[in-house]
Design a protein around this motif. Structure first.
Motif, PDB file in Angstrom:
ATOM      1  N   MET A  13       0.632   4.234   2.366  1.00 54.39           N
ATOM      2  CA  MET A  13       0.659   3.959   3.802  1.00 54.39           C
ATOM      3  C   MET A  13       2.115   3.732   4.198  1.00 54.39           C
ATOM      4  SD  MET A  13      -2.546   1.345   4.017  1.00 54.39           S
ATOM      5  CE  MET A  13      -3.450   1.778   5.454  1.00 54.39           C
TER       6      MET A  13
ATOM      7  N   ALA B 168      -8.372   0.365   6.865  1.00 52.41           N
ATOM      8  CA  ALA B 168      -8.848  -0.607   5.878  1.00 52.41           C
ATOM      9  C   ALA B 168      -9.420   0.121   4.671  1.00 52.41           C
ATOM     10  CB  ALA B 168      -9.905  -1.525   6.507  1.00 52.41           C
TER      11      ALA B 168
ATOM     12  N   SER C 116      -8.875   1.315  -0.939  1.00 51.02           N
ATOM     13  CA  SER C 116      -8.894   2.267  -2.039  1.00 51.02           C
ATOM     14  C   SER C 116      -7.568   2.250  -2.806  1.00 51.02           C
ATOM     15  CB  SER C 116      -9.282   3.671  -1.582  1.00 51.02           C
ATOM     16  OG  SER C 116      -8.328   4.175  -0.727  1.00 51.02           O
ATOM     17  N   GLU C 117      -6.507   1.773  -2.176  1.00 45.56           N
ATOM     18  CA  GLU C 117      -5.263   1.637  -2.942  1.00 45.56           C
ATOM     19  C   GLU C 117      -5.239   0.365  -3.770  1.00 45.56           C
ATOM     20  OE1 GLU C 117      -1.355   2.552  -1.953  1.00 45.56           O
ATOM     21  OE2 GLU C 117      -1.925   3.602  -0.112  1.00 45.56           O
ATOM     22  N   ASP C 118      -5.700  -0.719  -3.206  1.00 53.67           N
ATOM     23  CA  ASP C 118      -5.559  -2.005  -3.892  1.00 53.67           C
ATOM     24  C   ASP C 118      -6.535  -3.002  -3.277  1.00 53.67           C
ATOM     25  OD1 ASP C 118      -4.768  -4.507  -4.872  1.00 53.67           O
ATOM     26  OD2 ASP C 118      -2.666  -3.889  -5.023  1.00 53.67           O
TER      27      ASP C 118
ATOM     28  N   PHE D 177       0.866  -1.176   0.000  1.00 54.28           N
ATOM     29  CA  PHE D 177       0.000   0.000   0.000  1.00 54.28           C
ATOM     30  C   PHE D 177       0.907   1.232   0.000  1.00 54.28           C
ATOM     31  CE2 PHE D 177      -2.406  -3.326   2.333  1.00 54.28           C
ATOM     32  CZ  PHE D 177      -3.335  -3.566   1.328  1.00 54.28           C
TER      33      PHE D 177
ATOM     34  N   ARG E  33      -8.436   2.987   3.524  1.00 58.60           N
ATOM     35  CA  ARG E  33      -7.305   3.442   2.696  1.00 58.60           C
ATOM     36  C   ARG E  33      -6.698   2.279   1.928  1.00 58.60           C
ATOM     37  NH1 ARG E  33      -3.868   5.508   7.186  1.00 58.60           N
ATOM     38  NH2 ARG E  33      -2.257   5.972   5.666  1.00 58.60           N
ATOM     39  N   ALA E  34      -6.588   1.137   2.602  1.00 58.23           N
ATOM     40  CA  ALA E  34      -5.986  -0.023   1.943  1.00 58.23           C
ATOM     41  C   ALA E  34      -6.846  -0.460   0.749  1.00 58.23           C
ATOM     42  CB  ALA E  34      -5.820  -1.173   2.937  1.00 58.23           C
TER      43      ALA E  34
END
Ligand SMILES: Nc1ncnc2c1ncn2[C@@H]1O[C@H](COP(=O)(O)OP(=O)(O)OP(=O)(O)O)[C@@H](O)[C@H]1O
Ligand SMILES: [Mg+2]
Lengths: 235, 292
Positions: A91, B167, B172-174, A88, B169-170
């Motif tokens: 992050m 979660a 939305s990234e992948d 990620f 953010r995670a």
């Protein structure tokens, strides 16, 4: 521990996996080798329920995984280091590792596992506050492996961990794979780097256009003339 | 100078409303790569809920506000579940057209129930303005700004500390990688819609306090402005939505003060075009070239 039985997978009309069967026993390192497009990634995606397959079964620790959603599989002790790292990027390193432990509630032991990951990959410790997207390719690979280890898996699946890395980093990654295995984690390793993969593995399967064409002890495959010709570049 | 400060304050006022609404666009886009054209109409739902609960049923204001925000959340979640989720693996254009369809459905539904005639938005508070020398700042402006800032800080805190926030953010990234971590993407998407539409509910309240008439098409204008704000800041990036909202609000209100009211929209679109010419991914957007 893991058993794949006659899995057939289609992408639309493309029949990508033909009656794939193989198994991984506890404690082993098993490798799947094959050229581009042989179906290695498809097999791991099928095991992780990231893509549906038409027939066949994937059985892990005695349970059929076919109907389970992808997010329930890691909880059974099966972790997947995807092809191309897939960290990620926005992050931090630490947050990526936290995501690896997403389903766990044992805070103390999770913390201990993070220290273990840092022992394997001291570079991640130095960079734990850094955004993962700014890491080098090798560091991202380490993070991706570390993140998967954070779920404390019984079986760790890795999809081409050596891809795009310098020879030194490749041997570093492979020696860590061996360490992880010696600490008790079973490993299913997908590789194009057949030589490296067969030298750490106990057993191997050779894939060609969606079929298992050869299988055997890693040492035997290393000396097999077919394998030598097609994958090791030596005759 | 006074004019400038006054317009700046007005700009911060509308800008904070745009920012709140833009967050909903950007969060939804970030997680499922969909421009939720119905997002503006969620504001309209919130506004009518206030009108019905306060003007028709006489509920206490605090209760009505909570109910209206919950109504926005509920609509958002239901729309996601029944209109967008079934199309998640279809081509993006299908969901985009569906989103436009949902928007029309909500507007026409409101027309059917409430008639096309505008209804007055009830007066929620009556407080004297704050006098700062020659400047007069209305209490609504202060409240709007404060509520917007608090909402945004809480949201930032949520996505950086809470498990569900991380979660989100995670995912939305992948999405696939997130599922490999054991994250239930469906729950995360539902939560994203709930939060985005909850913020729209807050935005509706603040918007209607500034422009107190409620009609079925109420959401279109702030919706499109907030969408522009989200694109301006970098769609999918939350701080970008906030920045875009404020820039848009301030630019609009300075144009109104110094040039002309009619030109304010032209200026807004002009800014968008110029920014996108130089930074196609928006002000805070990076044309990310992921390392492979
Ligand atoms: N999403 C997809 N849609 C259609 N075809 C696909 C898709 N993914 C893979 N394929 C096809 O399925 C076959 C197997 O692909 P897969 O990615 O599993 O191979 P691989 O062995 O992992 O290759 P590589 O070494 O390049 O990673 C290929 O012919 C590929 O073109
Ligand atoms: Mg592959």
């Amino acid at each position: 521990m893991l058993k794949i039985e006659n899995v057939n997978l289609f992408y639309g009309a493309i029949h990508a996996l033909h009656d794939i069967s193989f198994h991984v026993a506890p404690g082993e390192i098993v490798t799947l080798i094959g050229a581009n497009g042989a179906g290695k990634t498809s097999i791991l995606h099928a095991i992780s329920s990231l893509i549906p397959y038409r027939d066949g079964e994937v059985i892990f620790s005695g349970k059929k995984l076919k109907k389970l959603p992808a997010y329930e599989i890691v909880n059974m002790g099966l972790a997947h280091v995807p092809e191309g790292r897939r960290v990620f990027g926005r992050m931090t390193v630490k947050e990526n590792l936290d995501m690896g432990a997403y389903t766990r509630h044992d805070t103390k032991e999770t913390h201990a596992d993070m220290q273990r990951v840092f022992q394997h990959f001291p570079r991640l410790k130095e960079r734990r506050g850094q955004l993962a997207g700014t890491l080098s390719g090798g560091e991202q690979q380490m993070l991706s492996i570390g993140r998967a280890l954070m779920s404390r898996p019984k079986l760790l699946m890795m999809d081409e961990p050596s891809m795009g890395l310098s020879p030194i980093l490749v041997s570093e990654i492979f020696s860590i794979i061996r360490e992880i295995n010696q600490e008790g984690t079973t490993v299913l390793l997908v590789e194009q780097n057949a030589h490296m993969a067969l030298s750490v593995a106990n057993r191997g399967y050779v894939l060609e256009t969606g079929r298992v064409v050869l299988e055997g002890a890693a040492k035997a495959l290393l000396n097999n003339s077919e394998v030598k010709r097609a994958y090791l570049g030596t005759a | 100078m006074i004019l400038f400060l006054n317009q700046l304050i007005n700009g911060l006022h509308v800008g904070s409303i745009y920012a709140l609404i833009a967050l909903g666009y950007t969060m939804v886009y970030g997680i499922i790569k969909l421009i939720n054209f119905a997002h503006g109409d969620i504001l309209m739902i919130g506004a009518y809920t206030i009108v019905v609960t306060i003007s028709f049923m006489g509920w206490p204001i605090a209760v009505a506000i909570i109910v209206s925000i919950l109504a926005c959340v509920l609509f958002g979640v239901v729309i996601e579940r029944f209109a967008y989720k079934p199309l998640r693996s279809s081509p993006k254009i299908s969901s985009l057209i569906t989103a436009i369809g949902v928007s029309m459905l909500l507007q026409n539904g409101a027309q059917l129930i409430f008639s096309p005639n505008p209804k007055p938005f009830p007066i929620l508070l009556n407080a004297p303005p704050l006098n700062l020398g020659p400047l007069q700042i209305s209490f609504t402006t202060i409240l709007t700004f404060a509520v917007a800032i608090i909402s945004m800080i809480s949201l930032q805190g949520f996505v950086s500390t809470f498990k569900m926030g991380k979660a989100m953010r995670a995912v939305s990234e992948d999405m696939d990688a997130a599922q490999l971590m054991g994250i239930n993407a469906n729950h995360t998407i539902t939560a994203t819609f709930a939060i985005g539409c909850g913020l729209a509910g807050v935005g509706a309240l603040l918007y209607c306090m500034a422009y107190p008439t409620v009609s079925p098409t109420l959401g279109s204008l702030p919706g499109i402005k907030a969408f522009i704000a989200a694109v301006l800041g970098g769609i999918g990036i939350m701080p970008g939505a906030m920045l875009g909202g404020f820039i848009l609000g301030i630019a609009e209100s300075l144009t109104k003060g110094y040039i002309s009211s009619q030109l304010s929209d032209a200026v807004v679109y002009g800014i968008l075009i110029i920014v996108l010419l130089f930074k196609p991914a928006g002000l805070l957007g990076k044309s990310v070239s992921e390392k492979v």
